[in-house]
Design an enzyme around this catalytic site. Structure first.
Site, PDB file in Angstrom:
ATOM      1  N   GLU A 139      26.813  32.462  43.123  1.00 26.00           N
ATOM      2  CA  GLU A 139      27.370  32.841  44.270  1.00 26.00           C
ATOM      3  C   GLU A 139      26.376  33.084  45.371  1.00 26.00           C
ATOM      4  OE1 GLU A 139      29.934  36.181  44.203  1.00 26.00           O
ATOM      5  OE2 GLU A 139      30.539  35.652  46.557  1.00 26.00           O
TER       6      GLU A 139
ATOM      7  N   ASP B  63      33.814  32.340  41.198  1.00 22.80           N
ATOM      8  CA  ASP B  63      34.993  33.362  40.710  1.00 22.80           C
ATOM      9  C   ASP B  63      35.592  32.879  39.534  1.00 22.80           C
ATOM     10  OD1 ASP B  63      34.415  34.580  42.956  1.00 22.80           O
ATOM     11  OD2 ASP B  63      35.581  33.376  44.116  1.00 22.80           O
TER      12      ASP B  63
ATOM     13  N   ILE C 114      28.063  39.423  40.351  1.00 16.41           N
ATOM     14  CA  ILE C 114      29.108  40.635  40.263  1.00 16.41           C
ATOM     15  C   ILE C 114      30.344  40.206  41.033  1.00 16.41           C
ATOM     16  CG2 ILE C 114      29.593  42.973  41.129  1.00 16.41           C
ATOM     17  CD1 ILE C 114      26.925  43.746  40.870  1.00 16.41           C
ATOM     18  N   ASP C 115      31.420  39.961  40.355  1.00  9.96           N
ATOM     19  CA  ASP C 115      32.681  39.455  40.745  1.00  9.96           C
ATOM     20  C   ASP C 115      33.554  40.712  41.148  1.00  9.96           C
ATOM     21  OD1 ASP C 115      34.439  37.392  41.556  1.00  9.96           O
ATOM     22  OD2 ASP C 115      35.662  37.924  40.105  1.00  9.96           O
TER      23      ASP C 115
ATOM     24  N   THR D 227      32.531  42.532  44.340  1.00 11.24           N
ATOM     25  CA  THR D 227      31.718  43.563  44.813  1.00 11.24           C
ATOM     26  C   THR D 227      31.988  44.601  45.470  1.00 11.24           C
ATOM     27  OG1 THR D 227      30.162  41.365  44.700  1.00 11.24           O
ATOM     28  CG2 THR D 227      29.267  43.250  46.450  1.00 11.24           C
TER      29      THR D 227
ATOM     30  N   ASP E 269      28.645  34.281  38.926  1.00  3.98           N
ATOM     31  CA  ASP E 269      28.988  35.248  39.715  1.00  3.98           C
ATOM     32  C   ASP E 269      28.628  36.503  39.075  1.00  3.98           C
ATOM     33  OD1 ASP E 269      30.050  36.803  41.708  1.00  3.98           O
ATOM     34  OD2 ASP E 269      31.781  36.269  42.039  1.00  3.98           O
TER      35      ASP E 269
HETATM   36  C1  LIP Z   1      35.827  38.258  45.067  1.00  4.65           C
HETATM   37  C2  LIP Z   1      36.991  37.227  44.262  1.00  4.65           C
HETATM   38  C3  LIP Z   1      38.148  37.481  44.650  1.00  4.65           C
HETATM   39  C4  LIP Z   1      38.492  37.327  46.096  1.00  4.65           C
HETATM   40  C5  LIP Z   1      37.633  38.366  46.768  1.00  4.65           C
HETATM   41  C6  LIP Z   1      36.239  38.094  46.547  1.00  4.65           C
HETATM   42  P1  LIP Z   1      33.360  38.734  45.064  1.00  4.65           P
HETATM   43  O1  LIP Z   1      34.752  37.884  44.459  1.00  4.65           O
HETATM   44  O2  LIP Z   1      36.752  37.493  42.830  1.00  4.65           O
HETATM   45  O3  LIP Z   1      39.236  36.877  43.983  1.00  4.65           O
HETATM   46  O4  LIP Z   1      39.680  37.439  46.350  1.00  4.65           O
HETATM   47  O5  LIP Z   1      37.701  38.042  48.395  1.00  4.65           O
HETATM   48  O6  LIP Z   1      35.641  36.816  46.953  1.00  4.65           O
HETATM   49  O7  LIP Z   1      32.974  38.039  46.314  1.00  4.65           O
HETATM   50  O8  LIP Z   1      33.571  40.215  44.858  1.00  4.65           O
HETATM   51  O9  LIP Z   1      32.273  38.128  43.981  1.00  4.65           O
END
Ligand code: LIP
Length: 280
Positions: A67, A223, A85-86, A88, A83
């Site tokens: 990412e 993601d 940290i998914d 964030t 990713d």
């Molecule tokens: C998040 C995603 C989530 C989405 C958020 C964001 P991140 O990923 O997991 O599904 O709705 O907007 O993109 O940016 O925290 O890695």
């Protein structure tokens, strides 16, 4: 191939667990990307650097899509999709649904998936034909975790279905309106709708069988890559909304496994108005 997948899975698990040391330093210094909702922290970058450096040492010919940094072309070659940290925004606020998410594709198919939530100490992992498991940071070996394989009855209508979705980071008004209209139709019909702020965590919850259906428009491959393996190996299915699934397609719907058929998906799909995103 089977023991090779096992080796790759064990390696990905170790990388996720080791990342906890970086995350525990709690460096929440933020850089805003597209808008106030689309964040990256120095921790995201440090975790991604660490993971990619370690994979490069062990598998110098493998490719990467991360990412925060490296986005190589998606080919049939072994490709790690990361990713760091998914969720964030959740990390920044200590809302306990964020995770390190590492997936590996070969021939464009996700075959290894690891999702680690360091705050709740939950380690979800799966390998193609190896099953899906839930363990913690005391992990020793693949079979030690609790095997996740959902066998309960599937809901036969949306009125008995607990749905997960995400609103995404885009503030583009036309897209936001389409998303809200879709969500309203789901609220009108389904038993309940929840949002935890991370696509990978949502898919882990589907694999765990504590929610029935997760969908999102606007996802990126990082993601969802690991989550695809978790859901499939726990007996569930992953599709595109009203279409075939594609990792790069920016939308998906998945359901937990269980007894019965997936006719509720047809009901769900009939509520959705398509939202067009350029593919990854
Ligand atoms: C998040 C995603 C989530 C989405 C958020 C964001 P991140 O990923 O997991 O599904 O709705 O907007 O993109 O940016 O925290 O890695």
């Amino acid at each position: 191939m089977q023991s090779e997948i096992q080796t790759l899975l064990l390696f990905a698990i170790q990388l996720c667990l080791k990342s906890k040391e970086i995350i525990s330093k709690n460096n929440k210094q933020i850089e805003t990307k597209e808008n106030v909702t689309d964040l990256v922290t120095l921790t995201d970058k440090a975790v991604e650097d660490y993971i990619i450096t370690e994979i490069k040492k062990k598998y110098p010919h493998h490719l990467f899509i991360g990412e925060e940094s490296l986005r190589q072309e998606f080919t049939d070659q072994p490709t790690w999709i990361i990713d760091p940290i998914d969720g964030t925004t959740n990390f920044v606020h200590s809302f306990p649904y964020f995770c390190v998410s590492i997936g590996l594709c070969i021939n464009k198919e996700p075959i290894v998936g690891v999702v680690f939530n360091p705050l709740q100490n939950q380690l979800f992992y799966a390998g193609k034909n190896l099953g899906c498991y839930l363990s913690n940071d005391q992990f020793k070996d693949i079979g030690d975790g609790k095997k996740l394989f959902s066998t309960g009855d599937l809901p036969t209508s949306l009125s008995h279905t607990l749905v997960l979705t995400e609103y995404g980071a885009s503030k583009q008004q036309d897209i936001l309106q389409l998303k809200l209209d879709n969500i309203k139709r789901v609220i009108d019909t389904a038993r309940g709708i929840r949002s935890v702020g991370s696509a990978a965590m949502s898919m882990a919850l589907i694999a765990q069988g504590v929610a029935d259906l997760y969908y999102e428009y606007g996802t990126h491959c990082w993601d969802i890559c690991a989550g695809v393996v978790l859901v499939r190996e726990s007996g569930g299915i992953v599709e595109g909304v009203n279409s075939e699934f594609g990792l790069m397609k920016r939308n998906l719907v998945c359901m937990r496994g269980g007894n019965g058929d997936y006719k509720v998906l047809k009901e769900f799909n009939s509520l959705m108005v398509h939202i067009d995103y350029p593919s990854d």
